[in-house]
Design an enzyme around this catalytic site. Structure first.
Site, PDB file in Angstrom:
ATOM      1  N   ALA A  63       0.707  -1.326  -0.400  1.00 17.98           N
ATOM      2  CA  ALA A  63      -0.854   0.049  -0.220  1.00 17.98           C
ATOM      3  C   ALA A  63       1.133   1.215  -0.043  1.00 17.98           C
ATOM      4  O   ALA A  63       2.258   1.366  -0.059  1.00 17.98           O
ATOM      5  CB  ALA A  63      -0.709  -0.208   1.337  1.00 17.98           C
ATOM      6  N   GLY A 102      -0.314  -5.939  -0.333  1.00 17.25           N
ATOM      7  CA  GLY A 102      -1.359  -5.223  -1.625  1.00 17.25           C
ATOM      8  C   GLY A 102      -1.282  -5.599  -3.309  1.00 17.25           C
ATOM      9  O   GLY A 102      -1.342  -7.158  -4.312  1.00 17.25           O
ATOM     10  N   GLU A 105      -1.264  -9.708  -3.687  1.00 16.56           N
ATOM     11  CA  GLU A 105      -2.441  -9.615  -3.405  1.00 16.56           C
ATOM     12  C   GLU A 105      -3.057  -9.522  -4.871  1.00 16.56           C
ATOM     13  O   GLU A 105      -4.349 -10.012  -6.100  1.00 16.56           O
ATOM     14  CB  GLU A 105      -3.938  -8.871  -2.970  1.00 16.56           C
ATOM     15  N   GLU A 125       1.475  -7.872   6.572  1.00 13.66           N
ATOM     16  CA  GLU A 125       0.425  -7.632   6.918  1.00 13.66           C
ATOM     17  C   GLU A 125       0.104  -7.046   8.358  1.00 13.66           C
ATOM     18  O   GLU A 125      -0.001  -6.491   9.758  1.00 13.66           O
ATOM     19  CB  GLU A 125      -1.175  -7.489   6.378  1.00 13.66           C
TER      20      GLU A 125
END
Length: 682
Positions: A63, A102, A105, A125
């Site tokens: 992120a 992310g 992901e 995370e």
């Protein structure tokens, strides 16, 4: 404004490239650009497949930290991942660098994943008190099962591309030519004519439901501290991947993510993450460091010996200078003993020890430091002695050499004047007294040059430390206030054991008096009534040998042993000052020590010793062992409310105004509706 995402048609393959330096973080502009590129490529009849790649040093590394704490902007990452996954044309993700959080992901939402051999992937995370919130807990288990998915998510450490391939997280790994390999793979998929199976429809990880369930149960049996609830919620989400339909699992994951995001622990960990990165944002940032391959160290005591050892371990040549031949022999024997202990523990090979020792030279003459690129003085805290050393260094050190003092509190400007080289002189203070501290304070003056600061910062990093820039003593001041608050509680009727137990219960790595045993009363004590500190020091309460300190801490255990002589001395001091003894609870202990840090922090900020509040927080997390998940005292002040903090300090101020009175900065922040966080910047 130019989009950070572009695409071009390469022989029927849409090559989508993310270019948002330095790490292609998934900020709003990148997310929006990816969405538009996927939409356009899917709608283009000339495009038969899509390849998502990234320019620069990495596939998206997670992120965008600049968006932390701000309202999210569409498209959100979970929606973007869903959009990629339902694309009607094959989507290949080409990973290099570090595809984390992310970024991973995003890759999992693609239909096929190929990576460079040096790439690393993972889910960090949990280190922010969170879980993967864009489908990671639902897609990864479908590919690799519960056990490996849980290891990735609860461990928080990235794995090599080869390991990810063996798990089944990746579909291919190449040594070079990543983009070309991804385009060729896309062309092969198109030629084959068989549409890849979206990750949401993959079931390899579900082949053995019993093994899957056992992995969930094992994860739940693992002990997790109450301040880190993310591990439990990760297990819940991975279980949901097996038990719920995919869309329901995504909704469950999102609810868990938002629940965790709102916890104080997650806020503290996010603050710590950002604070660590702000350390590099100094007035000297961007200045090129001078090369340092030869380090001079003056003084072979605890600090000097630790510097020598860490410099040797980092591959530097080191010249150690002591005041005379006998002191030099003692210092070299000290270093050799530590080396041998490391070999005995298996932390250092005999070959590496010999290599390190071959790069170490010793002398009793300062001119032997003439070729060193940086020299660190680490002699006792005597300004006259240090000034004389720096005066000599000014004459014998090579032009451009950085002259540094490991002083904890003395005036570095006076040493710079003595050396006659103010632009190249600073304080370089490793907190070696505190085991595993990893902190170096860089003390600068208005005349310290940017190159000197950049060079010292680079050296600290090479030695495995993090540097905090300050204009004067920082951690020592903060620890002094913390110690003074604890000593006041001792005089009020508590005991060292109760105080340390309460502080460790709050999350500190060690209590005030355990730290005292490690460091020594003369260094740490911040007691504003000197009688107690002087009396204890006179009785030898300065070491951590069994029976010599306030506590007995054998082999790192938490067993503490009260010392009757110390308690008798405290009682005598209490009576001498006419202080009543009263019960002191754990909450009062924790709050008093925290408020003392907050008050001193306001003074450190007001006199511009620290650049920003988060630097204070980081210094205490690294150096003192303040619990990282609480984010540091300045964040704690914001979280308790600045008005409540001000009122609590006002109630304590009559007892000891010097300790409990904050700087006017606190009232100014309240008046203007601001917080310490507002002073940190991005």
């Amino acid at each position: 404004m130019t989009s950070p995402v572009t695409w071009e048609n390469r022989d029927g393959i849409a090559l989508i490239t993310i270019d948002s330096p330095p790490v292609n973080a998934l900020g709003h502009a990148v997310r929006a650009g990816l969405w538009e590129a996927v939409e356009a490529a899917e709608a283009d009849p000339a495009v038969r497949a899509l390849v998502i790649t990234a320019a620069g040093r990495s596939f998206p590394a997670g992120a965008d930290i600049r968006e932390f704490g701000k309202p999210p902007q569409a498209p959100l990452l979970p929606d973007l991942c869903d959009r990629i996954e339902v694309c009607t044309k094959p989507v290949i993700a080409a990973l290099h660098g570090t595809a984390l959080g992310g970024g991973l992901e995003l890759a999992l939402a693609a239909h096929v994943r190929i990576a460079h051999a040096k790439a690393r992937v993972g889910f960090p995370e949990i280190n922010l008190g969170l879980l993967p919130g864009a489908g990671g807990t639902q897609r990864a288990p479908r590919l690799i099962g519960a056990e490996q998915a849980l290891q990735l998510m609860t461990g928080g450490r990235p794995v090599r591309a080869a390991d990810a391939l063996a798990m089944g997280l990746l579909d291919g790994v190449v040594e070079d030519g990543l983009t070309e390999a991804a385009l060729a793979l896309a062309a092969d998929l198109v030629a084959d004519g068989t549409a890849p199976v979206p990750t949401r429809d993959r079931t390899e990880g579900f082949r053995n439901p019993q093994v899957y369930a056992e992995a969930i149960a094992a994860a739940r049996r693992q002990p997790h501290p109450p301040e880190q609830p993310a591990a439990t919620r990760i297990a819940d989400c991975v279980e949901a991947a097996l038990l719920l339909p995919f869309e329901a699992g995504l909704a469950y994951e999102r609810a868990a993510f938002e629940e965790l995001q709102a916890t104080p622990a997650a806020r503290g960990l996010r603050h710590a993450f950002l604070s660590e990165r702000r350390l590099s944002k100094t007035p000297e940032a961007g200045t090129e460091a001078r090369p340092v391959e030869h380090l001079g160290v003056i003084g072979g005591g605890r600090t000097g010996a630790a510097l020598v050892l860490s410099a040797l371990s980092a591959g530097l040549r080191v010249t150690l200078v002591e005041r005379d031949h006998d002191a030099l022999i003692a210092a070299l024997e000290r270093i050799a003993d530590i080396h041998e202990a490391e070999v005995a523990r298996g932390r250092l090979t005999p070959e590496k020890r010999d290599e390190d020792w071959a790069r170490l030279a010793g002398s009793a003459e300062l001119p032997r430091l003439a070729e060193a690129e940086m020299i660190v003085e680490a002699v006792p805290e005597d300004l006259g002695l240090k000034a004389e050393i720096f005066s000599q260094l000014g004459r014998v050190a090579r032009p451009g050499a950085i002259l540094a003092s490991a002083t904890a509190a003395l005036d570095i400007a006076a040493l710079a004047t003595a050396a006659g080289r103010p632009a190249d002189t600073l304080a370089f203070r490793p907190w070696t007294e505190i085991p595993r501290s990893g902190l170096v304070e860089l003390g600068v003056t208005p005349r310290t040059g940017a190159e000197a600061v950049a060079t010292a910062t680079a050296l600290a990093a090479r030695l495995g430390h993090r540097a905090v820039r300050a204009t004067g003593p920082l951690l020592g001041r903060m620890m002094g206030a913390w110690a003074a608050a604890a000593d006041g509680l001792l005089l009020a009727g508590s005991t060292p054991l109760r105080i340390d137990t309460a502080l460790r219960g709050y999350g500190y790595r060690r209590g005030r008096y355990q730290a005292e045993d490690l460091i020594g009363l003369a260094t740490l004590s911040g007691l504003r009534r000197p009688g107690l500190a002087d009396g204890l020091a006179a009785r030898g309460r300065t070491g951590c040998a069994v029976g010599a300190g306030w506590f007995d801490w054998p082999e790192g255990t938490r067993r503490a042993q009260e010392n009757d002589e110390v308690l008798a001395l405290v009682e005598a001091e209490r009576q001498r000052h006419g202080l009543p003894s009263r019960p002191v609870g754990e909450e009062e202990i924790v709050l008093s020590c925290l408020l003392a840090l907050i008050a001193e922090g306001t003074r450190v900020l007001a006199d511009e010793t620290a650049l920003r509040p988060s630097d204070i927080d980081m210094a205490l997390m690294i150096g003192l062992g303040f619990p990282r998940w609480r984010g540091g005292p300045m964040l704690a002040a914001d979280m308790m409310g600045l008005l409540d903090a001000k009122n609590a300090l006002a109630a304590l101020a009559p007892e000891n105004p010097e300790l409990w009175t904050p700087a006017d900065l606190l009232a100014d922040l309240l008046k203007n509706g601001r917080s310490f966080e507002d002073l940190n910047g991005i």
